[in-house]
Write an enzyme that holds these catalytic residues in place. Structure first.
Site, PDB file in Angstrom:
ATOM      1  N   HIS A  38      -7.655  -3.575   4.507  1.00 45.39           N
ATOM      2  CA  HIS A  38      -6.910  -1.997   4.808  1.00 45.39           C
ATOM      3  C   HIS A  38      -7.884  -1.204   3.595  1.00 45.39           C
ATOM      4  O   HIS A  38      -8.023  -0.106   3.830  1.00 45.39           O
ATOM      5  CB  HIS A  38      -5.383  -2.001   4.218  1.00 45.39           C
ATOM      6  CG  HIS A  38      -4.886  -0.581   3.699  1.00 45.39           C
ATOM      7  ND1 HIS A  38      -5.153  -0.367   2.391  1.00 45.39           N
ATOM      8  CD2 HIS A  38      -4.227  -0.012   4.399  1.00 45.39           C
ATOM      9  CE1 HIS A  38      -4.387   0.767   2.511  1.00 45.39           C
ATOM     10  NE2 HIS A  38      -3.960   1.133   3.554  1.00 45.39           N
ATOM     11  N   ASN A  39      -7.992  -1.751   2.349  1.00 46.78           N
ATOM     12  CA  ASN A  39      -8.854  -0.895   1.460  1.00 46.78           C
ATOM     13  C   ASN A  39     -10.035  -0.816   1.604  1.00 46.78           C
ATOM     14  O   ASN A  39     -10.687   0.449   1.521  1.00 46.78           O
ATOM     15  CB  ASN A  39      -8.544  -1.689   0.052  1.00 46.78           C
ATOM     16  CG  ASN A  39      -7.347  -1.578  -0.610  1.00 46.78           C
ATOM     17  OD1 ASN A  39      -6.259  -1.271   0.013  1.00 46.78           O
ATOM     18  ND2 ASN A  39      -7.118  -1.555  -1.949  1.00 46.78           N
ATOM     19  N   GLU A  96      -9.933   2.001   4.121  1.00 42.67           N
ATOM     20  CA  GLU A  96      -9.775   3.134   3.117  1.00 42.67           C
ATOM     21  C   GLU A  96     -10.952   4.016   2.582  1.00 42.67           C
ATOM     22  O   GLU A  96     -11.209   4.979   2.675  1.00 42.67           O
ATOM     23  CB  GLU A  96      -8.818   2.697   2.496  1.00 42.67           C
ATOM     24  CG  GLU A  96      -8.561   3.741   0.855  1.00 42.67           C
ATOM     25  CD  GLU A  96      -7.472   3.116   0.002  1.00 42.67           C
ATOM     26  OE1 GLU A  96      -6.444   2.738   0.248  1.00 42.67           O
ATOM     27  OE2 GLU A  96      -7.954   3.076  -1.214  1.00 42.67           O
ATOM     28  N   LYS A 100      -4.612  -6.658   3.412  1.00 43.89           N
ATOM     29  CA  LYS A 100      -4.411  -5.468   2.369  1.00 43.89           C
ATOM     30  C   LYS A 100      -5.939  -5.357   1.917  1.00 43.89           C
ATOM     31  O   LYS A 100      -6.592  -3.888   1.769  1.00 43.89           O
ATOM     32  CB  LYS A 100      -3.601  -5.902   1.223  1.00 43.89           C
ATOM     33  CG  LYS A 100      -3.725  -4.876   0.027  1.00 43.89           C
ATOM     34  CD  LYS A 100      -3.139  -3.457   0.632  1.00 43.89           C
ATOM     35  CE  LYS A 100      -3.285  -2.141  -0.176  1.00 43.89           C
ATOM     36  NZ  LYS A 100      -3.682  -2.191  -1.576  1.00 43.89           N
ATOM     37  N   SER A 138       0.818  -1.101  -0.005  1.00 45.34           N
ATOM     38  CA  SER A 138      -0.049  -0.063  -0.042  1.00 45.34           C
ATOM     39  C   SER A 138       0.781   1.293   0.033  1.00 45.34           C
ATOM     40  O   SER A 138       2.083   1.160   0.620  1.00 45.34           O
ATOM     41  CB  SER A 138      -0.954   0.028   1.080  1.00 45.34           C
ATOM     42  OG  SER A 138      -1.634   1.238   1.197  1.00 45.34           O
TER      43      SER A 138
HETATM   44  C1  6PG Z   1      -3.270   1.483  -1.490  1.00 40.60           C
HETATM   45  C2  6PG Z   1      -4.650   1.811  -2.288  1.00 40.60           C
HETATM   46  C3  6PG Z   1      -4.220   0.992  -3.570  1.00 40.60           C
HETATM   47  C4  6PG Z   1      -5.407   1.516  -4.900  1.00 40.60           C
HETATM   48  C5  6PG Z   1      -6.863   1.092  -4.321  1.00 40.60           C
HETATM   49  C6  6PG Z   1      -7.708   2.079  -5.125  1.00 40.60           C
HETATM   50  O1  6PG Z   1      -3.267   0.784  -0.627  1.00 40.60           O
HETATM   51  O2  6PG Z   1      -2.125   2.077  -1.929  1.00 40.60           O
HETATM   52  O3  6PG Z   1      -5.711   1.065  -1.748  1.00 40.60           O
HETATM   53  O4  6PG Z   1      -4.416  -0.419  -3.441  1.00 40.60           O
HETATM   54  O5  6PG Z   1      -5.338   2.724  -5.038  1.00 40.60           O
HETATM   55  O6  6PG Z   1      -7.082  -0.189  -4.690  1.00 40.60           O
HETATM   56  O7  6PG Z   1      -9.083   1.246  -4.868  1.00 40.60           O
HETATM   57  P1  6PG Z   1     -10.030   1.821  -5.685  1.00 40.60           P
HETATM   58  O8  6PG Z   1     -10.100   1.867  -7.346  1.00 40.60           O
HETATM   59  O9  6PG Z   1     -11.158   0.710  -5.608  1.00 40.60           O
HETATM   60  O10 6PG Z   1     -10.781   3.071  -5.198  1.00 40.60           O
END
Ligand code: 6PG
Length: 474
Positions: free
Chosen positions: A185-186, A189, A182, A128
């Site tokens: 995590h997303n 996010e 991960k 990430s």
């Molecule tokens: C990270 C981000 C990366 C990505 C996301 C965006 O941790 O660096 O999460 O993995 O930018 O997957 O997700 P979406 O396109 O689904 O918003």
């Protein structure tokens, strides 16, 4: 010289990780399906370290010291399987194939099991931090065998972000554990982004503040307990002015949030594990609602208040800040619950405190707040939920009144706040003495003889609803 590690797939994440490795003194063999990209990388960045440009998978494998380490940075799904099929026959027992993409952890489990049969370590590795993180220090979440971590860990720790000198990289657990965390995590996010977006909407519509003023508010918030990468970049985005029109950037961007799938997976898996991650689910659904132009167009004329700026009294901005913090605590608590549930289901033994530690830097959800989570899990007794860990319980108590005021005000003004309100509902549900679930059990028993339990006696019961309505043991 033999290369210490190979990277295949040189789109921006792969290229930046390769450069990061090279900058840390590791000789990196690089390969891409179209060789022009490999050449471009070496031409542009060759001075940053030692790269070995390889035209074919065979060349890449031949360039590596043993046991070989190959980092795969291609699109999740079929492209990853294709690359694995290319490389696996070229590798020998003890070699490591590392997938640094956003793979689904169930795919990772399948691939790991298949390659283990051939003696190859397959490491599903969450990475990430976006493009910049990959180059300057991401947060790295490797799964796979402990043996593979012994050979890979030091190099990954080298290139990871550091907080207080501690690398943001740790072995998460076997097989799919890295990609699972991960994924969550997303999901977190998504929830965090949704909450920030709601806070912005509340202040913009409720107080009539301009994006530029709001940029200052978020920059100010970034100095306190909310301090985080996502709050920081929110200020930057809000400050941006569109060059073509002179209007605030946020006003010229189409209001349809897209997604690539990791948030959706988090919710799908949470449903299977039976973990309530309402904050993440609301965030995924809110993106989905925003994208349904047809539904929105059809419903636009429905009656309701048109929020008019400047109508809200008191220190509404402070109320929103507190409500945001409280809602954020709920979202993270739910995410960590899911990690614990996944860890139990798949016997991964994930250490939530270690995970919070490596999320303090490098990753998209990096925040001062993660250090509080680390502390909560460092306590002698693990909290059943982060909500009851002393620091968070106090923060929620402090935010209480503001949180309720904000949700009530949003409802009155007609501002949708699915994240804030579902977080509050979750909090109130957990702390409730009694839930109306008892009534639901009664309904289920009524129409389907699904039985229920009693508060005062052991056993399973059924009421003869269509008979004399006496109770029998089920
Ligand atoms: C990270 C981000 C990366 C990505 C996301 C965006 O941790 O660096 O999460 O993995 O930018 O997957 O997700 P979406 O396109 O689904 O918003």
């Amino acid at each position: 010289t033999q290369a210490r590690i190979g990277v295949t797939g040189l789109a921006v994440m792969g290229a930046n990780l390769a450069r990061n490795l090279a900058r840390h003194g590791h000789v990196v063999a690089v390969h891409n399906r179209s060789h022009s990209r490999t050449k471009a990388l070496v031409e542009e960045h060759g001075h940053e370290g030692v790269f070995v440009a390889c035209e074919t998978p065979e060349e890449l494998v031949a360039a590596l010291e043993r046991p070989r380490r190959v980092l795969v940075m291609v699109k999740a799904g079929a492209p990853t399987d294709a690359v694995i099929d290319q490389f696996a026959p070229l590798l020998e027992p003890g070699d490591m194939l590392v997938d640094g993409g956003n793979a689904h952890f169930l795919d990772t489990r399948r691939r790991e099991a298949a390659l283990r049969e051939r003696g190859i370590h397959f490491v599903g590795c969450g990475v990430s931090g976006g493009e910049e993180g990959a180059l300057l220090g991401p947060s790295i979440m490797p799964g796979g065998s402990a043996e593979s971590y012994a050979a890979l860990g030091p190099m990954l720790e080298d290139i990871a972000a550091k907080v207080d000198g501690v690398p943001c990289c740790a072995h998460i657990g076997p097989d799919g554990a890295g990609h699972f965390v991960k994924m969550v995590h997303n999901g977190i996010e998504y929830a965090d982004m949704q909450l920030i977006a709601e806070a912005y909407d509340l202040l913009r519509q409720g107080l009539g503040m301009s994006p530029a003023d709001l940029a200052d508010v978020f920059a100010e918030w970034n100095r306190g307990e909310l301090s985080s990468y996502l709050i920081e970049i929110t200020a930057e985005v809000l400050r941006q002015v569109d060059a073509a029109t002179g209007r605030p950037f946020v006003d010229v961007v189409a209001d349809r949030a897209e997604q690539k799938g990791t948030g959706r997976w988090t919710v799908q898996i949470a449903l299977d594990l039976g973990v309530p991650v309402s904050g993440i689910a609301e965030a995924v659904f809110a993106r989905s609602v925003s994208g349904h132009a047809d539904l929105r167009e059809a419903a636009r004329g429905l009656p309701g208040p048109a929020a008019t700026g400047g109508t809200v009294g008191g220190d509404f901005a402070e109320d929103v800040r507190r409500a945001l913090y409280a809602s954020k605590i709920v979202a993270y608590a739910q995410g960590f619950d899911q990690i614990r549930a996944g860890s139990a289901e798949y016997a991964w033994n994930v250490d939530p405190g270690a995970l919070a530690t490596i999320w303090r830097g490098g990753c998209i959800i990096r925040a001062v707040f993660l250090d509080r989570i680390r502390e909560a899990y460092a306590a002698a007794e693990q909290p059943a939920t982060l909500l009851v860990a002393p620091y968070f319980a106090d923060a929620l108590a402090l935010a209480q009144r503001s949180w309720r005021r904000v949700v009530a005000t949003a409802a009155e003004l007609g501002i949708p706040v699915p994240g804030f309100s579902s977080a509050l509902a979750y909090y109130d549900a957990l702390r409730a003495e009694r839930l109306p679930a008892a009534l639901i059990q009664g309904q289920r028993d009524f129409f389907g003889a699904h039985t229920y339990r009693r508060v005062d006696r052991r056993g399973v019961f059924h009421t003869l609803w269509s008979g004399d309505r006496t109770e029998v043991e089920g």
